[in-house]
Write an enzyme that holds these catalytic residues in place. Structure first.
Site, PDB file in Angstrom:
ATOM      1  N   HIS A   1      -3.228   2.007   4.524  1.00 41.68           N
ATOM      2  CA  HIS A   1      -2.286   1.131   4.223  1.00 41.68           C
ATOM      3  C   HIS A   1      -2.061  -0.135   5.247  1.00 41.68           C
ATOM      4  O   HIS A   1      -1.345   0.361   6.380  1.00 41.68           O
ATOM      5  CB  HIS A   1      -1.407   1.875   3.689  1.00 41.68           C
ATOM      6  CG  HIS A   1       0.107   1.028   3.169  1.00 41.68           C
ATOM      7  ND1 HIS A   1       1.330   2.174   2.392  1.00 41.68           N
ATOM      8  CD2 HIS A   1       0.781  -0.020   3.448  1.00 41.68           C
ATOM      9  CE1 HIS A   1       2.068   0.721   2.161  1.00 41.68           C
ATOM     10  NE2 HIS A   1       2.205  -0.258   2.605  1.00 41.68           N
TER      11      HIS A   1
ATOM     12  N   GLU B  65      -3.520  -0.317   0.734  1.00 42.52           N
ATOM     13  CA  GLU B  65      -2.940  -0.629   0.400  1.00 42.52           C
ATOM     14  C   GLU B  65      -1.443  -1.398   0.952  1.00 42.52           C
ATOM     15  O   GLU B  65      -2.022  -1.786   1.831  1.00 42.52           O
ATOM     16  CB  GLU B  65      -1.905   0.615   0.359  1.00 42.52           C
ATOM     17  CG  GLU B  65      -1.845   2.396  -0.628  1.00 42.52           C
ATOM     18  CD  GLU B  65      -1.586   3.251  -0.237  1.00 42.52           C
ATOM     19  OE1 GLU B  65      -2.145   4.098  -1.281  1.00 42.52           O
ATOM     20  OE2 GLU B  65      -0.498   3.059  -0.028  1.00 42.52           O
TER      21      GLU B  65
ATOM     22  N   HIS C  52       1.880  10.718  -1.786  1.00 47.10           N
ATOM     23  CA  HIS C  52       3.344  10.581  -1.103  1.00 47.10           C
ATOM     24  C   HIS C  52       3.900  11.597  -1.177  1.00 47.10           C
ATOM     25  O   HIS C  52       4.221  12.112  -1.805  1.00 47.10           O
ATOM     26  CB  HIS C  52       4.724   9.162  -1.300  1.00 47.10           C
ATOM     27  CG  HIS C  52       5.170   8.932  -0.754  1.00 47.10           C
ATOM     28  ND1 HIS C  52       4.948   8.445   0.111  1.00 47.10           N
ATOM     29  CD2 HIS C  52       6.730   9.620   0.052  1.00 47.10           C
ATOM     30  CE1 HIS C  52       6.294   7.852   1.354  1.00 47.10           C
ATOM     31  NE2 HIS C  52       6.482   9.200   1.055  1.00 47.10           N
TER      32      HIS C  52
END
Length: 237
Positions: free
Chosen positions: A43, A70, A190
């Site tokens: 990410h 991401e 998450h």
């Protein structure tokens, strides 16, 4: 079996703290795959405080499983993804400077924008996933963007589960049933961890993939990376 994609942002954070190349991000990615990990997630953020844009380029030849990038689809990010052509891009509505992701997309307000970006990635052979909260209206909105998959934002579940409230899974079950009806693939991520991932997987119909970074790397400090990767794989069977 639900696939395990390991987010290696925290490895880059540790490396950047000393300014050298220890730990070696590319070697860690290689080892995670050797240990059984079925994907690598990164990410990159605009300030490159952990994953650098060059890391994304360098990992392209290292990741032999599934490569997932991401991020917030701003111009530099879009250009990077189109250059690297990962297997999957996951769109996340991060604010600039955000410590970590904190909410899913409003897929109704952002529908036309997301649809445009998704079409561009799909034209280039990149599977798309968008980060969403477990709200039926947001799932329906995601379908209208043309995305291939959604990624369920699981922080609320993880928080409730840690408090002993297993009913916190219910919105995710309902969202997943709807996603399956709409022919949307389901990813999740998450705050999933060794403590909660098995329960989550057992209750979510059609869960294709989880992306786990912070918890997995933290657990590996105590238990070892090879061991932790395989502990996740056992729970995801």
């Amino acid at each position: 079996m639900t696939k395990l994609s390991v987010n290696i942002n925290k490895i880059a954070t540790l490396r950047n703290a000393r300014g050298g190349n220890v730990p070696d991000l590319l070697k860690v990615a290689t080892d995670i795959q050797k240990f059984g990990g079925q994907g690598i997630t990164i990410h990159p953020r605009p300030d490159e405080r952990h994953i650098r844009y060059q890391d994304a380029r360098d990992l392209k030849s290292i990741v032999t499983t599934e490569y997932n990038i991401e991020g917030n689809p701003q111009h530099n990010f879009i250009d990077l993804v189109l250059e690297c052509k990962p297997d999957q891009v996951t769109l996340v509505p991060d604010a600039i400077g955000a410590i970590t992701s904190s909410a899913g997309w409003d897929t109704i307000k952002n529908q036309s924008y997301l649809a445009e970006v998704i079409q561009e990635f799909q034209r280039n052979g990149i599977r798309t996933s968008i980060f969403v909260d477990p709200i039926n209206e947001m799932i329906e909105g995601a379908k209208k963007t043309g995305t291939d998959r959604i990624e369920l934002y699981t922080e609320a579940f993880a928080h409730q589960y840690a408090l002993g409230n297993e009913n916190g899974i219910e919105p995710y079950v309902k969202a997943s049933v709807l996603a399956n009806q709409l022919d949307l693939g389901i990813n999740a991520g998450h705050d999933l961890s060794l403590d909660n991932v098995k329960f989550f997987k057992q209750n979510i119909p059609g869960l294709l993939e989880v992306s786990i970074g912070h918890a997995l790397i933290s657990e590996a400090i105590y238990l070892g990376l090879d061991n932790v990767v395989n502990m996740y794989l056992q729970k995801l069977k």
